[in-house]
Design a protein around this motif. Structure first.
Motif, PDB file in Angstrom:
ATOM      1  N   CYS A  53       5.628   7.417   7.704  1.00 39.51           N
ATOM      2  CA  CYS A  53       5.767   6.118   7.032  1.00 39.51           C
ATOM      3  C   CYS A  53       7.121   5.508   7.375  1.00 39.51           C
ATOM      4  O   CYS A  53       8.161   6.161   7.217  1.00 39.51           O
TER       5      CYS A  53
ATOM      6  N   GLU B 183      -3.283   4.887  -2.238  1.00 39.29           N
ATOM      7  CA  GLU B 183      -4.234   5.509  -1.325  1.00 39.29           C
ATOM      8  C   GLU B 183      -4.086   7.022  -1.428  1.00 39.29           C
ATOM      9  O   GLU B 183      -3.127   7.599  -0.912  1.00 39.29           O
TER      10      GLU B 183
ATOM     11  N   ARG C 126       0.840  -1.190   0.000  1.00 35.01           N
ATOM     12  CA  ARG C 126       0.000   0.000   0.000  1.00 35.01           C
ATOM     13  C   ARG C 126       0.879   1.245   0.000  1.00 35.01           C
ATOM     14  O   ARG C 126       1.851   1.327   0.757  1.00 35.01           O
TER      15      ARG C 126
ATOM     16  N   ALA D 290       1.379   6.455   8.147  1.00 33.14           N
ATOM     17  CA  ALA D 290       1.753   5.523   9.214  1.00 33.14           C
ATOM     18  C   ALA D 290       1.260   4.110   8.932  1.00 33.14           C
ATOM     19  O   ALA D 290       1.829   3.137   9.452  1.00 33.14           O
ATOM     20  N   ASP D 291       0.233   3.972   8.116  1.00 28.21           N
ATOM     21  CA  ASP D 291      -0.324   2.654   7.793  1.00 28.21           C
ATOM     22  C   ASP D 291       0.137   2.137   6.432  1.00 28.21           C
ATOM     23  O   ASP D 291      -0.310   1.080   5.999  1.00 28.21           O
ATOM     24  N   ALA D 292       0.994   2.894   5.758  1.00 28.69           N
ATOM     25  CA  ALA D 292       1.389   2.551   4.394  1.00 28.69           C
ATOM     26  C   ALA D 292       2.785   1.928   4.355  1.00 28.69           C
ATOM     27  O   ALA D 292       3.625   2.190   5.217  1.00 28.69           O
ATOM     28  N   ASP D 293       3.013   1.123   3.327  1.00 23.62           N
ATOM     29  CA  ASP D 293       4.337   0.540   3.111  1.00 23.62           C
ATOM     30  C   ASP D 293       5.281   1.547   2.459  1.00 23.62           C
ATOM     31  O   ASP D 293       6.501   1.475   2.638  1.00 23.62           O
TER      32      ASP D 293
ATOM     33  N   ASP E 111      -3.073   7.469   5.049  1.00 22.69           N
ATOM     34  CA  ASP E 111      -2.297   7.669   6.274  1.00 22.69           C
ATOM     35  C   ASP E 111      -0.905   7.074   6.087  1.00 22.69           C
ATOM     36  O   ASP E 111      -0.776   5.857   5.950  1.00 22.69           O
TER      37      ASP E 111
END
Length: 251
Positions: free
Chosen positions: A115, A91, A65, A97-100, A95
């Motif tokens: 990130c 996306e 992501r 912080a939630d992404a690769d 966010d």
């Protein structure tokens, strides 16, 4: 476009096969006076280089992501198609912080540092210029992308039923995205001769559809305008005439 196209990458391949020389994305930034026109072939070349950067240099793979923290811009459109080519879920405004991975513009560099994966920064300056000094914690897209290959082949075939895009809180598979774009193109009356002027942002489906996917699926083109409010009514009318626009979706 071909009825068998089920992913955004399929749509771009069909556009390239049909007429590589025709304009696909014409971008204006009315705060800077920038104008960039990309043919299907030039746009596809940028997509291939960016997809090679993603897959080869960043080791991205299907299911990863990527938080795309960019405004409506021709380089944002390139990243959307590059992600679709690799099978990475893009996306829009996601966010970090939630992404690769995160891809950020000048206004979102601080937010993107959340990130923990690889980060890429875009200056969004005219002509795709580099940052004067690379932002701390980021690779400069303008430095990294020119040396990438002009042809792209995914290591793993892209699954049309896997997540491809998250926009405004809605997750779409590649096939769902193409289906929605087809419906939008039909509702808007778009065809191969259509030229859509869009001043909408990319933070909603309506904006990213009008500013990229619906014209692409119809075999048309888009005039993507950032800061279009700077033009005023008279300036907008002149652009519509000079760019041979067939449909205006300025707001």
């Amino acid at each position: 476009m071909n009825a068998s196209d089920r992913t955004p990458a399929d749509l771009l391949r069909s556009a390239l096969a049909a007429d590589p020389a025709r304009p696909l994305v014409t971008f204006y930034d009315d705060a800077t006076g920038e104008r960039v026109e990309l043919s299907v072939a030039t746009f596809a070349n940028w997509v291939a280089k960016t997809a090679n950067l993603l897959q080869g240099e960043l080791s991205a793979s299907p299911g990863d992501r990527l938080a795309l923290l960019l405004p409506a811009h021709w380089q944002t459109a390139v990243w959307l198609l590059a992600c679709a080519s690799v099978g990475v879920t893009a996306e829009l405004g996601g966010d970090p912080a939630d992404a690769d991975y995160v891809v950020a513009g000048p206004d979102s560099l601080e937010a993107g540092l959340a990130c923990s994966g690889d980060r890429v920064a875009l200056s969004l300056a005219p002509l795709g210029r580099r940052f004067p000094t690379p932002p701390a914690g980021y690779a400069d897209y303008a430095v990294e992308v020119p040396g990438q290959g002009d042809r792209f082949a995914p290591f793993v075939p892209v699954d049309p039923d896997a997540p491809a895009l998250v926009v405004d809180g809605t997750e779409l598979t590649a096939a769902q995205l193409v289906g929605r774009a087809r419906r939008d193109a039909t509702e808007l009356g778009l065809g191969p001769a259509s030229r859509v002027l869009s001043g909408q942002s990319y933070d909603t489906w309506a904006g990213v559809s009008a500013g990229l996917y619906a014209p692409l699926v119809a075999g048309g083109s888009v005039v993507l305008c950032r800061h279009v409010e700077e033009l005023g009514a008279e300036g907008l009318a002149k652009r519509v005439e000079s760019e041979r626009v067939t449909l205006t979706l300025a707001h």
